[in-house]
Design an enzyme around this catalytic site. Sequence first.
Site, PDB file in Angstrom:
ATOM      1  N   PRO A  66      23.098  16.560  10.618  1.00  0.00           N
ATOM      2  CA  PRO A  66      22.259  17.531  10.764  1.00  0.00           C
ATOM      3  C   PRO A  66      20.833  16.790  10.577  1.00  0.00           C
ATOM      4  O   PRO A  66      20.053  17.312  11.023  1.00  0.00           O
ATOM      5  CB  PRO A  66      23.164  17.996   9.491  1.00  0.00           C
ATOM      6  CG  PRO A  66      24.541  17.535   9.328  1.00  0.00           C
ATOM      7  CD  PRO A  66      23.989  16.142   9.353  1.00  0.00           C
ATOM      8  N   THR A  96      18.887  15.453  15.625  1.00  0.00           N
ATOM      9  CA  THR A  96      16.720  15.109  15.665  1.00  0.00           C
ATOM     10  C   THR A  96      16.676  14.694  14.156  1.00  0.00           C
ATOM     11  O   THR A  96      17.017  15.248  13.417  1.00  0.00           O
ATOM     12  CB  THR A  96      16.528  17.138  15.691  1.00  0.00           C
ATOM     13  OG1 THR A  96      17.257  17.197  17.343  1.00  0.00           O
ATOM     14  CG2 THR A  96      15.180  17.408  15.647  1.00  0.00           C
ATOM     15  N   LYS A 148      11.200  15.430  21.186  1.00  0.00           N
ATOM     16  CA  LYS A 148      11.459  16.055  20.550  1.00  0.00           C
ATOM     17  C   LYS A 148      11.070  17.212  19.877  1.00  0.00           C
ATOM     18  O   LYS A 148      11.001  17.863  19.797  1.00  0.00           O
ATOM     19  CB  LYS A 148      12.917  15.762  20.090  1.00  0.00           C
ATOM     20  CG  LYS A 148      13.647  16.832  19.270  1.00  0.00           C
ATOM     21  CD  LYS A 148      14.385  17.775  20.274  1.00  0.00           C
ATOM     22  CE  LYS A 148      14.953  18.851  19.727  1.00  0.00           C
ATOM     23  NZ  LYS A 148      15.815  19.615  19.497  1.00  0.00           N
TER      24      LYS A 148
HETATM   25  P1  NAD Z   1      26.114  20.907  12.446  1.00  0.00           P
HETATM   26  O1  NAD Z   1      25.360  20.743  10.679  1.00  0.00           O
HETATM   27  O2  NAD Z   1      27.181  21.745  13.002  1.00  0.00           O
HETATM   28  O3  NAD Z   1      26.744  19.521  12.253  1.00  0.00           O
HETATM   29  C1  NAD Z   1      26.772  18.035  11.292  1.00  0.00           C
HETATM   30  C2  NAD Z   1      27.918  17.205  11.475  1.00  0.00           C
HETATM   31  O4  NAD Z   1      27.886  16.586  10.566  1.00  0.00           O
HETATM   32  C3  NAD Z   1      29.166  17.823  10.796  1.00  0.00           C
HETATM   33  O5  NAD Z   1      30.386  18.467  10.804  1.00  0.00           O
HETATM   34  C4  NAD Z   1      28.756  17.467   8.853  1.00  0.00           C
HETATM   35  O6  NAD Z   1      30.582  17.300   7.843  1.00  0.00           O
HETATM   36  C5  NAD Z   1      28.783  16.134   9.487  1.00  0.00           C
HETATM   37  N1  NAD Z   1      28.185  15.061   9.029  1.00  0.00           N
HETATM   38  C6  NAD Z   1      27.467  15.067   7.700  1.00  0.00           C
HETATM   39  N2  NAD Z   1      27.102  14.588   7.194  1.00  0.00           N
HETATM   40  C7  NAD Z   1      28.298  13.268   7.774  1.00  0.00           C
HETATM   41  C8  NAD Z   1      28.367  11.727   7.146  1.00  0.00           C
HETATM   42  N3  NAD Z   1      28.080  10.893   6.573  1.00  0.00           N
HETATM   43  N4  NAD Z   1      29.782  10.981   8.113  1.00  0.00           N
HETATM   44  C9  NAD Z   1      30.432  12.369   8.955  1.00  0.00           C
HETATM   45  N5  NAD Z   1      29.939  13.484   9.648  1.00  0.00           N
HETATM   46  C10 NAD Z   1      29.338  14.013   8.438  1.00  0.00           C
HETATM   47  O7  NAD Z   1      24.750  20.802  13.192  1.00  0.00           O
HETATM   48  P2  NAD Z   1      24.448  20.361  14.327  1.00  0.00           P
HETATM   49  O8  NAD Z   1      24.400  22.244  14.674  1.00  0.00           O
HETATM   50  O9  NAD Z   1      26.000  20.343  15.301  1.00  0.00           O
HETATM   51  O10 NAD Z   1      23.379  20.045  14.889  1.00  0.00           O
HETATM   52  C11 NAD Z   1      23.224  18.212  14.955  1.00  0.00           C
HETATM   53  C12 NAD Z   1      21.778  17.863  14.878  1.00  0.00           C
HETATM   54  O11 NAD Z   1      21.694  18.224  16.460  1.00  0.00           O
HETATM   55  C13 NAD Z   1      20.965  18.194  13.941  1.00  0.00           C
HETATM   56  O12 NAD Z   1      19.971  17.350  14.211  1.00  0.00           O
HETATM   57  C14 NAD Z   1      20.093  19.477  14.725  1.00  0.00           C
HETATM   58  O13 NAD Z   1      19.054  19.420  14.395  1.00  0.00           O
HETATM   59  C15 NAD Z   1      20.606  18.284  15.948  1.00  0.00           C
HETATM   60  N6  NAD Z   1      20.173  20.747  17.481  1.00  0.00           N
HETATM   61  C16 NAD Z   1      21.058  21.202  16.848  1.00  0.00           C
HETATM   62  C17 NAD Z   1      20.703  22.196  18.612  1.00  0.00           C
HETATM   63  C18 NAD Z   1      22.109  23.706  17.745  1.00  0.00           C
HETATM   64  O14 NAD Z   1      21.186  24.537  18.962  1.00  0.00           O
HETATM   65  N7  NAD Z   1      22.667  23.443  16.911  1.00  0.00           N
HETATM   66  C19 NAD Z   1      19.941  22.185  19.062  1.00  0.00           C
HETATM   67  C20 NAD Z   1      19.277  20.946  19.074  1.00  0.00           C
HETATM   68  C21 NAD Z   1      19.357  19.603  18.640  1.00  0.00           C
END
Ligand code: NAD
Length: 294
Positions: free
Chosen positions: A67, A95, A170
Amino acid sequence: MTQTIAFIGLGNMGGGMAANLLKNGHAVHAFDLSDDALARAQAHGAIPADSAAQAVAGADAIVTMLPAGKHVEGVYGGDVFGAAKPGALFLDCSTIDVGTARRVIDAATARGFDMVDAPVSGGIAAANGGTLTFMVGGTDAAFDRAKPILSAMGKAVIHAGGPGNGQAAKICNNMLLGATMVATCEAFAMAKKLGLDPQTFYDISSVSSGQSWSMTSYCPVPGVGPQSPSDNGYQGGFAVGLMLKDLKLATEAAAAVNAAVPMGNAAAALYQLLVNQGEAARDFSLMIEMLEGK
Ligand code: NAD
C-alpha cells in the site's frame, strides 16, 4: 525464460499481476498478511508461504506490491534480503515516496542485490489484463533483468533513469492527471451553467486545444465520450483516496526540492475535500459532482 518469483502483497493490484506471471509460465511463491488475498492467489496457481522470508527463499526475483512507503520499509527492513539467494533481483511496484524508494534500493545494493523501483500506471483492470505501464528506476543492468518480468504484467516498460526515478515519473504523471481532471470537471460544470450541452462541449473541446486524456479517454460526464467510471456511478476506476495519496506524495516531493506546483497543491486540496465528504472509494472523476455542488 520462466523463473521462480516471490510475490508479496496480493491485493487489488498484486492479485492480478501475480496471476499474469503464472499465465506466462513463472512459478509464484506468494505472501500477504491477508488470508483472503493469499487464498485468491492460490486459486490462480500460486504457492502460499507463511512469511515474506519463506516466499523469498529460493526465488530468482521478488516483486512487492504494497500500500505505501511504511509497508515497503517494513517488509525490506525485515529479513527478506537475508532470506534471498545470491543474485536474486528485487522489484518494488508499489507507489511510494522517492526517498524511501532510494533508501530501500541502497540497502539492496549494499547487500549485493540488483533492485528497481517500478511503479505502475493503470488501475485494477489493467493489472488483471496485463496492460499496465511500468516506470522503472535503477541501473541499466537491473533494468535489463527486470524488463522481461515486468513485460509479463504490462504493455509498456520504460526506463526512467537511476534509482527512485520510476517513483519520480509516477508522481509527476499523476499530479498532471489530478490537475487536468479538476480542470476538465470545472470546464464541463461551467459550460453547463452557460447553457452549453455537455455533449456539444465535448464534441468541440475534444478536437480543440482543451483536449486531454481526462476528457477523451475518461470523461467525467456520464453518457459523454467512451465508456468510463462516470457511466457506472463513479464505481471502479481509480479511487479518490489513491489520487489524494499520489497528490500528497507529489506535493511533498515538490516541497523537498523547492519546485513550484500551484496546480498540484490546488488539486490535492480539492481531493482532500472529496475524501472528507466520505468519497475516498469512488472514482476520481467524481470531482465533477463536487464542483457542480451536488
Ligand atoms: P491493496 O490494499 O488492495 O493491496 C495491498 C496488499 O498488501 C494487501 O492485500 C495487504 O494485505 C498487503 N500487505 C500490506 N502489508 C503487508 C506486509 N507487510 N506483508 C505482506 N502483505 C502486506 O492495494 P492496491 O490497490 O493493490 O495498491 C497497491 C499499490 O499499487 C499501492 O502502492 C497503490 O498506490 C498502487 N496503485 C494502485 C492502483 C489502483 O488502482 N488500485 C493503481 C496504480 C497504483
